[in-house]
Design an enzyme around this catalytic site. Structure first.
Site, PDB file in Angstrom:
ATOM      1  N   GLU A  91       0.766  -1.266   0.020  1.00  0.00           N
ATOM      2  CA  GLU A  91      -0.089   0.159   0.011  1.00  0.00           C
ATOM      3  C   GLU A  91       0.851   1.375  -0.103  1.00  0.00           C
ATOM      4  O   GLU A  91       0.164   2.485  -0.083  1.00  0.00           O
ATOM      5  CB  GLU A  91      -0.895   0.081   1.123  1.00  0.00           C
ATOM      6  CG  GLU A  91      -0.357   0.071   2.564  1.00  0.00           C
ATOM      7  CD  GLU A  91      -1.333   0.277   3.651  1.00  0.00           C
ATOM      8  OE1 GLU A  91      -2.540  -0.629   3.637  1.00  0.00           O
ATOM      9  OE2 GLU A  91      -0.963   0.494   4.832  1.00  0.00           O
ATOM     10  N   HIS A 159       9.310  -8.293  -1.654  1.00  0.00           N
ATOM     11  CA  HIS A 159       8.615  -7.302  -1.777  1.00  0.00           C
ATOM     12  C   HIS A 159       9.347  -6.451  -3.227  1.00  0.00           C
ATOM     13  O   HIS A 159      10.495  -6.330  -2.809  1.00  0.00           O
ATOM     14  CB  HIS A 159       8.645  -6.042  -0.706  1.00  0.00           C
ATOM     15  CG  HIS A 159       7.485  -6.550   0.498  1.00  0.00           C
ATOM     16  ND1 HIS A 159       6.621  -6.067   0.641  1.00  0.00           N
ATOM     17  CD2 HIS A 159       7.913  -7.609   1.055  1.00  0.00           C
ATOM     18  CE1 HIS A 159       6.039  -6.666   1.703  1.00  0.00           C
ATOM     19  NE2 HIS A 159       6.568  -7.896   2.161  1.00  0.00           N
TER      20      HIS A 159
END
Ligand SMILES: [Zn+2]
Length: 200
Positions: A91, A159
């Protein structure tokens, strides 16, 4: 009436896609590209649809995806579902993080259909997330649905925001865990879970 409702939802979805596509067009321009060149002509729409797909968890509800697949059972031994594939969206950067989720629970008279663990993971992963919150939401959903004596969730993920930008650490991964009930209170139970998860 239901059909009309569905049609208007569909219409809303299409309007949303068009709106998102317009935003993507501006983003492409803002990055110095020409959204009208051949290769990019349909990109705003495709990107909008892809992003809607990757965020479809917002439109799902836990009761709907479980759809009654909770069954009475006498078993009270640990149930472990390992290596559930996970695709989510960080996010902070809107870049993917990708990994595996392991879920264990201690049944308390009820077991959950195997495929539903993957559905639960997906429902929360297909949103804008941070890994820590995602881990907790999955654990709490399994707890809520099964009313288990304990639930444990571990997520290992890489990530892309870390691998492709910033520190560019290609080989680092992040592990997060949430332990509820007996997994939190009982050291041997927690240990058994971690041994099973790590024993490959
Ligand atoms: Zn990020």
């Amino acid at each position: 009436m239901a059909a009309t409702g569905k049609r208007s939802l569909l219409a809303q979805g299409l309007i949303m896609t068009e709106e998102l596509a317009n935003h993507y067009r501006r983003i492409i321009q803002g990055l110095g590209e020409d959204p009208d060149r051949e290769g990019l002509r349909d990109t705003p729409r495709r990107a909008a649809k892809a992003m809607q797909f990757l965020n479809r968890g917002y439109t799902q509800r836990l009761e709907e995806i479980i759809n009654g697949a909770v069954f009475a059972s006498e078993t009270d031994e640990m149930v472990l579902v390992k290596d559930i594939e996970l695709y989510s969206m960080c996010e902070h950067h809107l870049l993917p993080f990708i990994g595996k989720c392991h879920i264990a629970y201690l049944p308390n008279g009820k077991v959950l259909g195997l495929s539903k663990f993957a559905r639960i993971v997906d429902m929360y992963a297909r949103r804008m997330q941070i890994q820590e919150n995602l881990t907790r939401q999955i654990a709490e959903a399994v707890q809520q649905v099964t009313e288990a004596r304990g639930v444990a969730v571990v997520i290992e993920a890489r990530h892309l925001c870390m691998m492709m930008r910033g520190v560019e650490k290609q080989n680092s991964s992040m592990t997060s865990s949430v332990m509820l009930g007996a997994f939190r209170e009982n050291q041997p139970t927690r240990q058994e879970f971690l041994t099973l998860v790590n024993g490959r």
